[in-house]
Motif scaffolding. Sequence first.
Motif, PDB file in Angstrom:
ATOM      1  N   VAL A  82      68.548  80.087 -12.165  1.00 23.62           N
ATOM      2  CA  VAL A  82      69.698  80.981 -12.131  1.00 23.62           C
ATOM      3  C   VAL A  82      69.442  82.032 -11.055  1.00 23.62           C
ATOM      4  O   VAL A  82      68.557  82.883 -11.204  1.00 23.62           O
ATOM      5  CB  VAL A  82      69.932  81.666 -13.490  1.00 23.62           C
ATOM      6  N   ALA A  83      70.180  81.977  -9.954  1.00 19.75           N
ATOM      7  CA  ALA A  83      70.031  82.941  -8.867  1.00 19.75           C
ATOM      8  C   ALA A  83      70.955  84.122  -9.125  1.00 19.75           C
ATOM      9  O   ALA A  83      72.174  83.965  -9.221  1.00 19.75           O
ATOM     10  CB  ALA A  83      70.372  82.286  -7.529  1.00 19.75           C
ATOM     11  N   ALA A  84      70.365  85.312  -9.247  1.00 18.07           N
ATOM     12  CA  ALA A  84      71.178  86.499  -9.511  1.00 18.07           C
ATOM     13  C   ALA A  84      70.413  87.737  -9.092  1.00 18.07           C
ATOM     14  O   ALA A  84      69.209  87.856  -9.354  1.00 18.07           O
ATOM     15  CB  ALA A  84      71.557  86.583 -10.994  1.00 18.07           C
ATOM     16  N   ASP A  85      71.106  88.665  -8.458  1.00 18.38           N
ATOM     17  CA  ASP A  85      70.542  89.958  -8.070  1.00 18.38           C
ATOM     18  C   ASP A  85      71.245  91.022  -8.904  1.00 18.38           C
ATOM     19  O   ASP A  85      72.406  91.344  -8.680  1.00 18.38           O
ATOM     20  CB  ASP A  85      70.771  90.198  -6.573  1.00 18.38           C
ATOM     21  N   VAL A  98      79.906  86.098 -10.521  1.00 14.05           N
ATOM     22  CA  VAL A  98      80.137  84.972 -11.432  1.00 14.05           C
ATOM     23  C   VAL A  98      79.408  85.245 -12.746  1.00 14.05           C
ATOM     24  O   VAL A  98      78.445  86.012 -12.801  1.00 14.05           O
ATOM     25  CB  VAL A  98      79.634  83.636 -10.829  1.00 14.05           C
ATOM     26  N   ALA A  99      79.886  84.603 -13.802  1.00 12.99           N
ATOM     27  CA  ALA A  99      79.273  84.790 -15.116  1.00 12.99           C
ATOM     28  C   ALA A  99      77.941  84.051 -15.195  1.00 12.99           C
ATOM     29  O   ALA A  99      77.745  83.000 -14.571  1.00 12.99           O
ATOM     30  CB  ALA A  99      80.210  84.295 -16.211  1.00 12.99           C
ATOM     31  N   LEU A 125      70.740  96.597 -16.103  1.00 18.30           N
ATOM     32  CA  LEU A 125      71.071  96.160 -17.461  1.00 18.30           C
ATOM     33  C   LEU A 125      72.581  96.162 -17.699  1.00 18.30           C
ATOM     34  O   LEU A 125      73.105  95.296 -18.407  1.00 18.30           O
ATOM     35  CB  LEU A 125      70.361  97.049 -18.492  1.00 18.30           C
ATOM     36  N   ALA A 126      73.279  97.118 -17.097  1.00 17.39           N
ATOM     37  CA  ALA A 126      74.738  97.115 -17.209  1.00 17.39           C
ATOM     38  C   ALA A 126      75.333  95.894 -16.509  1.00 17.39           C
ATOM     39  O   ALA A 126      76.260  95.248 -17.033  1.00 17.39           O
ATOM     40  CB  ALA A 126      75.313  98.401 -16.613  1.00 17.39           C
ATOM     41  N   HIS A 127      74.813  95.547 -15.341  1.00 20.35           N
ATOM     42  CA  HIS A 127      75.298  94.361 -14.629  1.00 20.35           C
ATOM     43  C   HIS A 127      74.981  93.096 -15.412  1.00 20.35           C
ATOM     44  O   HIS A 127      75.797  92.156 -15.454  1.00 20.35           O
ATOM     45  CB  HIS A 127      74.673  94.291 -13.233  1.00 20.35           C
ATOM     46  N   LEU A 128      73.817  93.066 -16.045  1.00 16.67           N
ATOM     47  CA  LEU A 128      73.452  91.921 -16.879  1.00 16.67           C
ATOM     48  C   LEU A 128      74.416  91.783 -18.045  1.00 16.67           C
ATOM     49  O   LEU A 128      74.925  90.678 -18.325  1.00 16.67           O
ATOM     50  CB  LEU A 128      72.018  92.095 -17.384  1.00 16.67           C
ATOM     51  N   ALA A 129      74.678  92.877 -18.739  1.00 21.28           N
ATOM     52  CA  ALA A 129      75.576  92.828 -19.897  1.00 21.28           C
ATOM     53  C   ALA A 129      76.980  92.372 -19.492  1.00 21.28           C
ATOM     54  O   ALA A 129      77.618  91.587 -20.199  1.00 21.28           O
ATOM     55  CB  ALA A 129      75.632  94.201 -20.560  1.00 21.28           C
ATOM     56  N   ALA A 130      77.460  92.848 -18.339  1.00 21.97           N
ATOM     57  CA  ALA A 130      78.812  92.501 -17.897  1.00 21.97           C
ATOM     58  C   ALA A 130      78.932  91.036 -17.513  1.00 21.97           C
ATOM     59  O   ALA A 130      80.016  90.448 -17.614  1.00 21.97           O
ATOM     60  CB  ALA A 130      79.206  93.383 -16.710  1.00 21.97           C
ATOM     61  N   ALA A 131      77.823  90.413 -17.086  1.00 20.68           N
ATOM     62  CA  ALA A 131      77.875  89.028 -16.618  1.00 20.68           C
ATOM     63  C   ALA A 131      77.598  88.006 -17.712  1.00 20.68           C
ATOM     64  O   ALA A 131      77.781  86.804 -17.483  1.00 20.68           O
ATOM     65  CB  ALA A 131      76.873  88.826 -15.480  1.00 20.68           C
ATOM     66  N   LEU A 132      77.169  88.456 -18.875  1.00 22.76           N
ATOM     67  CA  LEU A 132      76.905  87.507 -19.960  1.00 22.76           C
ATOM     68  C   LEU A 132      78.218  87.070 -20.611  1.00 22.76           C
ATOM     69  O   LEU A 132      79.042  87.918 -20.976  1.00 22.76           O
ATOM     70  CB  LEU A 132      76.006  88.149 -21.018  1.00 22.76           C
TER      71      LEU A 132
END
Length: 271
Positions: free
Chosen positions: A45-48, A55-56, A79-86
Amino acid sequence: MTASTLLVGCGRVGLRVGELLGAGGDEVLGLRRDPSSLPPTFTHVAADLSAPLSVALPAADAMVITLAPSVAASYREPLAHLAAALPSLPRRTVFVSSTRVLEGYDASRPLTEADPARPRSDRARVLVEGEQLARELFGASILRPAGIYGPGRDLLIRTVLEGRPVEHDRRTNRIHEVDLARAIVALLSAPEPPALLHAADGAPARLGEVVTHLAQRLGVPVPPRVSPDPGTGTVLDAAALHELLGHLEVPDFRAGYDAMLEDAPPGPRRP
């Protein structure tokens, strides 16, 4: 045991956790900025997380967060970006922090999970913020490892080989990488995991005791004592970890470092 686990960060500890989960038949999703070097058995999973994701992320039953803090950064944005993308909240999340958040205590008594965080440094305050956010956003269980060591984590061995001065009276705690990974997997699978757990082997020791043992094994002089030697540090109670795991594969620094030296003998001492 969960069916799929998202490893957020997926460094050395995350890799060990993924190996344990994969061996048990779980799907392992490894999230990194560049996941190309992750094992082929992981779903890459590529994500910054430094910026909002376009994308989710894939859904997962559980999540392990091992993002490294920085004095100049905050956990708030990633962590906010992580929560928004889940797409949905995992049923179980483990946030890996550090016993550094207890640095404001001394070694007058063993510290347990009942002792509140007492940060003094910027790095420790960032960790405390991360713990709070992980609880708020994901309902996470917090795991605080002491000094992590194991194959490839040989800073203290190099310190002894190079004869650099150390704080002999400093009280230290540690956990082998193998048992830290076991603790994370246990928190993922426990019916009622603790909200907070210290990961330490329960064998605290003065740093002078550790470097003396290493010097004897390496056949080099014991590193000199720094001056002054303030004798700082803490002592951690590891009863809760032992209750969760039953036993540790590496019970103390002698067993851990001896195995490291046997598996990968160090090179000659530097001048």
